[in-house]
Every structure is written in structure tokens, then in C-alpha cells.
Enzyme design. Structure first.
Site, PDB file in Angstrom:
ATOM      1  N   TYR A 230     -15.455  42.836   9.263  1.00  0.00           N
ATOM      2  CA  TYR A 230     -16.444  42.321   8.320  1.00  0.00           C
ATOM      3  C   TYR A 230     -16.268  42.971   6.959  1.00  0.00           C
ATOM      4  O   TYR A 230     -15.531  43.941   6.779  1.00  0.00           O
ATOM      5  CB  TYR A 230     -17.855  42.575   8.836  1.00  0.00           C
ATOM      6  CG  TYR A 230     -18.343  44.012   8.696  1.00  0.00           C
ATOM      7  CD1 TYR A 230     -19.228  44.374   7.688  1.00  0.00           C
ATOM      8  CD2 TYR A 230     -17.906  45.007   9.566  1.00  0.00           C
ATOM      9  CE1 TYR A 230     -19.670  45.684   7.556  1.00  0.00           C
ATOM     10  CE2 TYR A 230     -18.345  46.305   9.450  1.00  0.00           C
ATOM     11  CZ  TYR A 230     -19.226  46.650   8.443  1.00  0.00           C
ATOM     12  OH  TYR A 230     -19.659  47.944   8.308  1.00  0.00           O
TER      13      TYR A 230
ATOM     14  N   HIS B 205      -9.628  40.524  28.353  1.00  0.00           N
ATOM     15  CA  HIS B 205      -9.280  41.561  27.387  1.00  0.00           C
ATOM     16  C   HIS B 205      -8.078  41.147  26.537  1.00  0.00           C
ATOM     17  O   HIS B 205      -8.024  41.453  25.345  1.00  0.00           O
ATOM     18  CB  HIS B 205      -8.987  42.891  28.098  1.00  0.00           C
ATOM     19  CG  HIS B 205     -10.221  43.630  28.515  1.00  0.00           C
ATOM     20  ND1 HIS B 205     -11.017  43.208  29.542  1.00  0.00           N
ATOM     21  CD2 HIS B 205     -10.794  44.759  28.015  1.00  0.00           C
ATOM     22  CE1 HIS B 205     -12.040  44.048  29.691  1.00  0.00           C
ATOM     23  NE2 HIS B 205     -11.933  44.994  28.774  1.00  0.00           N
TER      24      HIS B 205
ATOM     25  N   LYS C 204     -12.506  47.951   9.025  1.00  0.00           N
ATOM     26  CA  LYS C 204     -13.944  47.654   8.973  1.00  0.00           C
ATOM     27  C   LYS C 204     -14.326  46.794  10.173  1.00  0.00           C
ATOM     28  O   LYS C 204     -14.718  45.630  10.053  1.00  0.00           O
ATOM     29  CB  LYS C 204     -14.285  46.980   7.645  1.00  0.00           C
ATOM     30  CG  LYS C 204     -15.740  47.191   7.195  1.00  0.00           C
ATOM     31  CD  LYS C 204     -15.900  46.797   5.742  1.00  0.00           C
ATOM     32  CE  LYS C 204     -17.338  46.820   5.286  1.00  0.00           C
ATOM     33  NZ  LYS C 204     -17.948  48.153   5.294  1.00  0.00           N
TER      34      LYS C 204
ATOM     35  N   GLU D  97     -17.228  60.842   6.333  1.00  0.00           N
ATOM     36  CA  GLU D  97     -18.007  59.866   5.583  1.00  0.00           C
ATOM     37  C   GLU D  97     -19.394  59.796   6.208  1.00  0.00           C
ATOM     38  O   GLU D  97     -19.731  60.598   7.082  1.00  0.00           O
ATOM     39  CB  GLU D  97     -17.318  58.498   5.618  1.00  0.00           C
ATOM     40  CG  GLU D  97     -17.130  57.937   7.025  1.00  0.00           C
ATOM     41  CD  GLU D  97     -16.367  56.620   7.062  1.00  0.00           C
ATOM     42  OE1 GLU D  97     -16.085  56.063   5.996  1.00  0.00           O
ATOM     43  OE2 GLU D  97     -16.070  56.155   8.182  1.00  0.00           O
TER      44      GLU D  97
END
Length: 285
Positions: free
Chosen positions: A33, A102, A144, A176
Site C-alpha cells: 500500500y 500459499h 510497504k 523507526e
């Protein structure tokens, strides 16, 4: 409309748009995303966010079923349909839909999602509170991915402790935050973790570094420790929807507040860039 949802060509409200049961996001979180602020119906730093989005998808072998330029035009068109001047613009791609397995066919084409809703930017002058937490996530933080459970857990822990964000660290090395980047100012120098696989390459962080260069503030991209975080002159937290927040507490201990002049210069510069890009007159209109 007040809020918009899009899935694989269908547009409606979040309540109207449905997702097939067999979309792999339901079973595996199999997707990536990105997100940005919409100001004056422009997606802020659209090209850079699209570059990161397509890079994340490529890292996982996900085929985005639309060329980058065309998808950028679609995001802009969708944003124009939503009321208001400031928005949260979110988009993702999942690997596609198929029977739960999977392994997957490499020819699968992804499914695009978009969500747009009104948004309020936080006041950069209002300090935030942080907590710290050992970083037990995997070693692909530069992608991401939709697999955000560790970040969800960390964000919830921060809320329970009366804080706004959680700072991750691996051993003594700060990486982070749960959904932000964290950098520090010390002795007039801007320090930030390098763009390796321990962190997501933050676009707002990148633009803060560019602002440092324009302002003549030295930049050093290297890992810094929890001790350095606690002793920093200022702690800066950046994300795509909040460009330059600063912290005044970590784990209940007072921090920062030692270089307000440099902090204000940086805040003013990144806000100026946003206002120039979007044509808005104020961060909050």
C-alpha cells in the site's frame, strides 16, 4: 461524496463496495500500500508515492494491473469526487483472488483498492509523546506490506500508555516508529536512520532532508541509539500525513526542547513546500 471507496473498477462509498471472499488479502495480507495527503484535490508528492508503491509491489512480485501514469490520473480523478479541501488518500494492491493456497500463479494480476476520506493535519507546534519498544518485526521493513500487526500492537500500546506513537529499536539501535519515521537534531546536525531494510523509506523524511540542505543544516544518515534519542536537542516524527511533528516526552521522561529555532525553520520549510505544491493558503483549511 463525503468518502470514496474503489475496488477493481467499482466506485462507491466504503459501505457499498465489497471485496471477493477469495482475495488473498483476507488469508495472507498479500499486498502492498501507500498513502498521502490530498490538498486542494491534488495528491501531495504523487509521483514519489507512486514510485514507492510500484517498487514495493515489484519486490513481492505483485503485478499492478495499471500503468503508473494511468493510475496516477485515476487517483486524481477519484480525489476530485470527494468533498472538502484536505483528505487522506490511501491505495493498495493485493496479489489477486483465488482459492486459498500459499503458493500462487505468477501470472496473477493484482486488484487495486483506493480509499479517500476527509483528513485533518496535526498542528506541528503541538508536541507529541512517545514510548519505545523492541522492534520484533521481520527484515523487510523497506517494503510497504499490508502485514501491519506488529505496528498495530505498538500503536495500541502507545494509546494505552497515553502516548501518540511508538519508537522501535533493535537492541540499542533506533529504527523507526509504528507508522512514522523518527529523526533527531543534535548540535545543529540532523541525524536519521539510513534507508536500509530496517525501515520504510519515508517520503516526508526524504523531503525533510532536502529541506535541511536548502536551509544549510548538516545531515548525517546513520543509525542512532536509544541514548542518543533521549539526549537529542529535538526529536522529529514524520509521516505522509504529518510532515514535521516533534516530541517532548519519551517513556514519560521530558525530552527535546533544546533547539526550537532550528525545529521551527524545518517545520516552516516543509509546510511551505506543501502549500506551494497544493496551492493551499493554510495547513488547516
Amino acid at each position: 461524496m463525503k468518502e470514496l471507496a474503489y475496488y477493481d473498477g467499482t466506485i462507491g462509498t466504503p459501505e457499498e463496495v465489497t471485496v471477493p471472499f477469495n482475495d488473498r488479502v483476507h488469508f495472507f495480507g498479500d499486498g502492498v500500500y501507500d498513502a498521502s495527503v490530498g490538498g486542494n484535490h491534488q495528491v501531495y508528492l504523487l509521483e514519489e508515492h507512486l514510485d514507492r508503491f510500484y517498487s514495493s509491489a515489484n519486490a513481492l512480485g505483485i503485478i499492478i494491473p495499471m500503468e503508473k501514469d494511468k493510475f496516477g490520473r485515476l487517483l486524481t480523478e477519484l480525489l476530485s469526487k470527494v468533498e472538502g479541501n484536505t483528505h487522506f488518500v490511501y491505495w493498495q494492491v493485493t496479489r489477486g483472488a483465488g482459492a486459498r493456497n500459499h503458493v500462487y500463479g505468477e501470472e496473477m494480476r493484482g486488484k487495486l483498492w483506493v480509499m479517500i476520506r476527509p483528513n485533518l493535519l496535526k498542528d506541528p507546534n503541538a508536541p507529541i509523546k512517545l514510548i519505545t519498544m523492541e522492534d520484533t518485526r521481520f527484515f523487510h521493513c523497506n517494503i510497504k506490506t499490508l502485514n501491519l500487526i506488529p505496528s498495530v500492537m505498538a500503536a495500541q500500546k502507545a494509546r494505552k500508555e497515553g502516548a501518540d506513537e511508538t519508537v522501535f529499536h533493535r537492541g540499542d539501535m533506533v529504527t523507526e516508529c509504528a507508522h512514522s519515521n523518527v529523526s533527531i537534531l543534535k548540535d545543529g546536525i540532523f541525524y536519521s536512520h539510513p534507508n536500509d531494510n530496517y525501515i520504510l523509506r519515508g517520503i516526508s523524511k526524504t523531503h525533510m532532508i532536502k529541506a535541511c540542505y536548502r536551509l544549510g543544516i548538516p545531515v548525517i544518515e546513520r543509525p542512532f541509539s536509544v541514548s542518543e534519542l533521549m539526549e537529542a536537542d529535538e526529536i522529529l516524527v514524520t509521516s505522509s500525513s504529518n510532515f514535521c511533528l516533534h516530541a517532548n516526552a519519551v517513556n514519560g521522561r521530558t525530552v527535546g526542547g533544546k533547539d526550537p529555532v532550528t525545529l521551527k525553520k524545518l517545520q516552516d520549510e516543509v509546510i511551505r513546500e506543501y502549500l506551494n505544491y497544493t496551492g493551499k493558503e493554510s495547513l488547516f483549511d
